[in-house]
Design a protein around this motif. Structure first.
Motif, short mmCIF file in Angstrom:
data_model
loop_
_atom_site.label_atom_id
_atom_site.label_comp_id
_atom_site.label_asym_id
_atom_site.label_seq_id
_atom_site.Cartn_x
_atom_site.Cartn_y
_atom_site.Cartn_z
N ILE A 187 0.83 -1.20 0.00
CA ILE A 187 0.00 0.00 0.00
C ILE A 187 0.87 1.26 0.00
O ILE A 187 0.55 2.25 -0.67
CB ILE A 187 -0.97 -0.03 1.20
CG1 ILE A 187 -1.95 1.13 1.10
CG2 ILE A 187 -0.21 -0.02 2.52
CD1 ILE A 187 -2.90 1.06 -0.05
N ASP A 188 2.01 1.22 0.71
CA ASP A 188 2.89 2.39 0.74
C ASP A 188 3.51 2.64 -0.62
O ASP A 188 3.54 3.78 -1.11
CB ASP A 188 3.98 2.20 1.79
CG ASP A 188 3.41 2.01 3.19
OD1 ASP A 188 2.20 2.26 3.36
OD2 ASP A 188 4.17 1.64 4.10
N ALA A 189 4.02 1.58 -1.26
CA ALA A 189 4.61 1.72 -2.58
C ALA A 189 3.56 2.08 -3.63
O ALA A 189 3.85 2.80 -4.59
CB ALA A 189 5.32 0.42 -2.98
N ALA A 190 2.33 1.59 -3.43
CA ALA A 190 1.26 1.92 -4.38
C ALA A 190 0.92 3.41 -4.35
O ALA A 190 0.69 4.03 -5.39
CB ALA A 190 0.02 1.08 -4.07
N PHE A 191 0.91 4.00 -3.16
CA PHE A 191 0.64 5.44 -3.06
C PHE A 191 1.74 6.22 -3.79
O PHE A 191 1.45 7.20 -4.50
CB PHE A 191 0.57 5.86 -1.60
CG PHE A 191 -0.79 5.77 -1.01
CD1 PHE A 191 -1.75 6.73 -1.29
CD2 PHE A 191 -1.14 4.73 -0.16
CE1 PHE A 191 -3.02 6.65 -0.75
CE2 PHE A 191 -2.41 4.64 0.38
CZ PHE A 191 -3.35 5.61 0.09
N SER A 192 2.99 5.82 -3.60
CA SER A 192 4.09 6.51 -4.26
C SER A 192 4.02 6.36 -5.77
O SER A 192 4.21 7.33 -6.52
CB SER A 192 5.43 5.98 -3.73
OG SER A 192 6.51 6.60 -4.38
N ARG A 193 3.70 5.17 -6.23
CA ARG A 193 3.64 4.91 -7.67
C ARG A 193 2.48 5.67 -8.32
O ARG A 193 2.64 6.29 -9.37
CB ARG A 193 3.49 3.40 -7.91
CG ARG A 193 3.43 3.01 -9.36
CD ARG A 193 4.74 3.28 -10.06
NE ARG A 193 4.71 2.85 -11.45
CZ ARG A 193 5.72 2.99 -12.29
NH1 ARG A 193 6.83 3.55 -11.86
NH2 ARG A 193 5.61 2.58 -13.53
N VAL A 194 1.33 5.61 -7.70
CA VAL A 194 0.16 6.30 -8.25
C VAL A 194 0.38 7.82 -8.25
O VAL A 194 0.02 8.51 -9.21
CB VAL A 194 -1.11 5.93 -7.46
CG1 VAL A 194 -2.29 6.79 -7.87
CG2 VAL A 194 -1.44 4.46 -7.67
N GLY A 195 0.97 8.34 -7.18
CA GLY A 195 1.23 9.77 -7.12
C GLY A 195 2.15 10.26 -8.23
O GLY A 195 1.99 11.37 -8.73
N SER A 196 3.11 9.42 -8.64
CA SER A 196 4.02 9.80 -9.72
C SER A 196 3.40 9.62 -11.09
O SER A 196 3.81 10.28 -12.05
CB SER A 196 5.31 8.98 -9.63
OG SER A 196 5.03 7.59 -9.77
N GLU A 197 2.40 8.75 -11.20
CA GLU A 197 1.79 8.47 -12.50
C GLU A 197 0.70 9.47 -12.90
O GLU A 197 0.45 9.67 -14.07
CB GLU A 197 1.18 7.05 -12.50
CG GLU A 197 2.20 5.94 -12.49
CD GLU A 197 2.97 5.83 -13.80
OE1 GLU A 197 2.44 6.28 -14.84
OE2 GLU A 197 4.10 5.32 -13.77
N ILE A 198 0.04 10.10 -11.94
CA ILE A 198 -1.10 10.96 -12.24
C ILE A 198 -0.75 12.44 -12.12
O ILE A 198 -1.65 13.27 -11.96
CB ILE A 198 -2.30 10.63 -11.32
CG1 ILE A 198 -1.92 10.87 -9.85
CG2 ILE A 198 -2.75 9.21 -11.52
CD1 ILE A 198 -3.08 10.67 -8.89
N VAL A 199 0.54 12.76 -12.21
CA VAL A 199 0.94 14.16 -12.09
C VAL A 199 0.33 15.00 -13.20
O VAL A 199 -0.15 16.12 -12.98
CB VAL A 199 2.47 14.27 -12.09
CG1 VAL A 199 2.91 15.73 -12.15
CG2 VAL A 199 3.05 13.61 -10.84
N GLY A 200 0.33 14.48 -14.41
CA GLY A 200 -0.20 15.24 -15.54
C GLY A 200 -1.71 15.28 -15.61
O GLY A 200 -2.29 16.30 -15.99
N SER A 201 -2.37 14.18 -15.28
CA SER A 201 -3.83 14.11 -15.42
C SER A 201 -4.57 14.68 -14.22
O SER A 201 -5.57 15.39 -14.38
CB SER A 201 -4.25 12.65 -15.64
OG SER A 201 -3.80 11.82 -14.56
N HIS A 202 -4.11 14.38 -13.01
CA HIS A 202 -4.78 14.85 -11.79
C HIS A 202 -3.72 15.39 -10.82
O HIS A 202 -3.30 14.69 -9.89
CB HIS A 202 -5.58 13.72 -11.13
CG HIS A 202 -6.53 13.04 -12.06
ND1 HIS A 202 -7.63 13.68 -12.61
CD2 HIS A 202 -6.56 11.77 -12.56
CE1 HIS A 202 -8.29 12.85 -13.39
NE2 HIS A 202 -7.65 11.68 -13.38
#
Length: 323
Positions: A187-202
């Motif tokens: 869950i911790d790594a997922a938050f970091s990964r998602v946060g880096s992936e949606i910088v442009g869209s959200h």
């Protein structure tokens, strides 16, 4: 003439006093900053200091707003408020999460309460048409009240727009978080990964998720970090999401299964919101139709009858004159 000239002198005196106060408040900050730059330039390190990103603590110290507020408070004007916690929560929901944001909000309200009446009196004095004393008093009091509540209205509007933007992008973020969890990430790594992936869209959600990741890396517990996420977002759906993760983590249930169901419910809720807005369109369109189109249609339908009645009355008048 004597009363008008006296009023003009009073207004000019108030404007001069306001300008002097602003200059006295800003002069120490600008002078100190200039002295620091000159010393750094003499030592040869000015360019490196100005061009570097700096640390969080250095940014807080050298922030112009923080320095200005510090100088104002040193001069004896307290910017603390009894409801500072509520103001801080409201500002966080609007995106102002700086430590000095509540004091800046209090300063903005004070400036608005004093500057708007001065502006109104200045405009009236420039026009030279002074209203009655009662009307002038009501205008000054109304402008003071508007200056007092205008910062709160702006912050509330910004918080609503921010919450709507976060809510619209949350289902897509949940789907991406679910994919990361099912792929084997924690869950911790997922938050970091998602946060880096949606910088442009959200970008707002990316910032919130990035803050959660940083807090987890700094050693803060997952429950506290998620509750801070819910508090900063101000969106009930994210509050329910954080509660779901906290409870699933405590009870040992599968977070991915719970998120799959919750993501489906969020997509359905977004579809229902879109349908609700679509059903409101005919009601909203009826207002301009009634205000603009209906009078035009009535005029077009009644114009031939009005012209006929006018011609008939003219013929009757001619017949009467002929007799």
């Amino acid at each position: 003439m004597g009363g008008g000239a006296l009023a003009n002198w009073i207004v000019l005196g108030l404007v001069f006093a306001a300008v002097v106060l602003v200059v006295l408040a800003l002069a120490p900050v600008l002078t100190a900053r200039g002295n620091i730059k000159s010393r750094l330039a003499r030592q040869g390190g000015g360019a490196a200091i100005d061009g570097g990103p700096g640390s969080i603590r250095n940014d807080l110290i050298t922030s112009r707003w923080a320095q200005l507020l510090h100088e104002i408070e040193e001069r004896g004007l307290s910017l603390s408020d009894d409801a500072s916690n509520k103001i801080a929560d409201k500002l966080q929901r609007a995106g102002f999460d700086q430590p000095w944001a509540p004091r800046a909000f209090t300063l903005a309200r004070a400036i608005g309460t004093l500057s708007l009446p001065i502006f109104v009196v200045t405009v009236i004095a420039a026009g030279g048409n002074w209203p009655a004393p009662v009307k002038l008093y009501m205008m000054i009091m109304g402008s003071a009240v508007a200056g007092l509540y205008l910062p709160g209205i702006i912050v509330g509007s910004r918080a609503e727009n921010r919450a709507e933007e976060i809510l619209n992008g949350f289902p897509d973020t949940l789907d991406l978080l679910l994919v990361c969890l099912e792929a084997g990430l924690g869950i911790d790594a997922a938050f970091s990964r998602v946060g880096s992936e949606i910088v442009g869209s959200h970008p707002l959600l990316a910032k919130l998720f990035g803050q959660v990741s940083l807090e987890l890396r700094a050693g803060r517990s997952r429950e506290v970090a998620l509750r801070l996420l819910a508090k900063k977002s101000g969106v009930p759906e994210i509050t329910a999401f954080t509660t779901l993760i906290i409870q699933s983590d405590k009870l040992g249930a599968s977070v991915a299964s719970a998120l799959r169901i919750y993501a489906s419910e969020m997509r359905e809720a977004r579809r229902l919101r879109a349908e609700e807005k679509a059903h409101r369109i005919p009601v909203l369109l009826s207002i301009p139709l009634v205000c603009f189109l209906l009078p035009t249609m009535v005029a077009v339908l009644m114009l031939p009858a009005a012209i006929g009645m006018k011609n008939q009355m003219a013929m009757v008048d001619k017949q009467r004159q002929a007799r």
